[in-house]
Design an enzyme around this catalytic site. Sequence first.
Site, PDB file in Angstrom:
ATOM      1  N   HIS A   1       0.987  -1.385   0.027  1.00 31.13           N
ATOM      2  CA  HIS A   1      -0.126   0.108  -0.014  1.00 31.13           C
ATOM      3  C   HIS A   1       0.863   1.522  -0.005  1.00 31.13           C
ATOM      4  CE1 HIS A   1      -3.465  -2.575   0.689  1.00 31.13           C
ATOM      5  NE2 HIS A   1      -3.243  -2.780   1.829  1.00 31.13           N
TER       6      HIS A   1
ATOM      7  N   ASP B   1      -2.905 -10.499  -2.202  1.00 31.54           N
ATOM      8  CA  ASP B   1      -3.436 -10.076  -1.014  1.00 31.54           C
ATOM      9  C   ASP B   1      -4.923  -9.518  -1.161  1.00 31.54           C
ATOM     10  OD1 ASP B   1      -2.154  -8.506   1.839  1.00 31.54           O
ATOM     11  OD2 ASP B   1      -3.993  -7.615   1.030  1.00 31.54           O
TER      12      ASP B   1
ATOM     13  N   ASP C   1      -4.845 -12.725   3.714  1.00 36.68           N
ATOM     14  CA  ASP C   1      -5.978 -12.216   4.232  1.00 36.68           C
ATOM     15  C   ASP C   1      -7.103 -12.536   3.408  1.00 36.68           C
ATOM     16  OD1 ASP C   1      -4.819 -10.358   2.504  1.00 36.68           O
ATOM     17  OD2 ASP C   1      -4.818  -8.990   3.808  1.00 36.68           O
TER      18      ASP C   1
HETATM   19 ZN   LIG Z   1      -4.322  -7.178   2.970  1.00 38.94          ZN
END
Ligand SMILES: [Zn+2]
Length: 341
Positions: A158, A193, A282
């Site tokens: 990110h 992810d 996740d």
């Molecule tokens: Zn994540």
Amino acid sequence: MKVVFTPSHVDHNPEFFVLAGQFSPSPECPDRVHRLISAINGAGYEVLPPKDRGLDAIGAVHPSDYLEFLQHGFTEWKILANRGPAIIPNTHPGRYMTRRPETIIGKAGYYMGDTACPILPGTWGAAVASAQTALTAANLVLNGAHEAYALCRPPGHHAYSDQAGGFCFLNNIAIASQEMRRRADRVAILDVDVHHGNGTQGIFYDREDILFCSLHGDPSGFYPYYAGYVDEKGAGKGLGYNLNIPLAPGTGDDAYMVALGVALEAIEAFKPEYLLISLGLDAQENDPLGILSITTNGFYRMGRMIGAVVQPTLIVQEGGYLCEEIEANLLAFLGGFEEAR
Ligand SMILES: [Zn+2]
């Protein structure tokens, strides 16, 4: 497969972040990686410490003013009256202001995209060690290993070139990709992810030499909200080299593998010399931050499909939060990956 890991990630240990207007304990906690490295050790993988390769490769992705803020911001922060324990911005430039202020609260809003990336005294050291972990594993692959796994924390995908966000400060996989580009004309990144790899996309959005593909929960109702849509296909020379595959909440194993097949076809057509995987855990059905419904067997199937790609591959750890299955998912992915090699 060799694993690169350093325990110095514990120097970054944020207490909380803000979620839906409430202070919540930070899910990006050292215990995530304590559990993953225990599982790696228990499974008998060879674990190496990162080598310090200096800041040149990090500086090839992140500009010096941003690195200066990450490294020295806390020195300015700690002399503020009535400050909190970590740098957390309380204002952002938003869409209408572009000036870069010189004072710490203004710089915090400028260089940090949200409240999920608090900077503590140990954050810089931990973030650099995490980037060195990815760089060391990248160099194992550059020097002939068919695959390597970088157990990085804090995560990276990110982080934009000059903006932290979503638990990320330095974009580990972008730094590793740029390093691998020194010896290859084309590299591909596959981000699995559950959150879109907005920072990685942003860093390489106008590049034709680095293909970015991401499978993630539909961002219209999910972090990072403002990027990760199908129509983001790259810009300029990079047009056509960015592939987003957002998935509906609740997407399960079978539908996920169909989408993964589409991404792997795009990677095969691109003919990269190296493949890099942003491995979040996740997407798991019980992950506290997730919205997809991937099972442990699904992670095994992902590993098998990705491991069947013939190119040398670097796996970089991104997210994945505390739930009963976190270790099993990692070992299932790596086990499936190795079976397919
Ligand atoms: Zn994540």
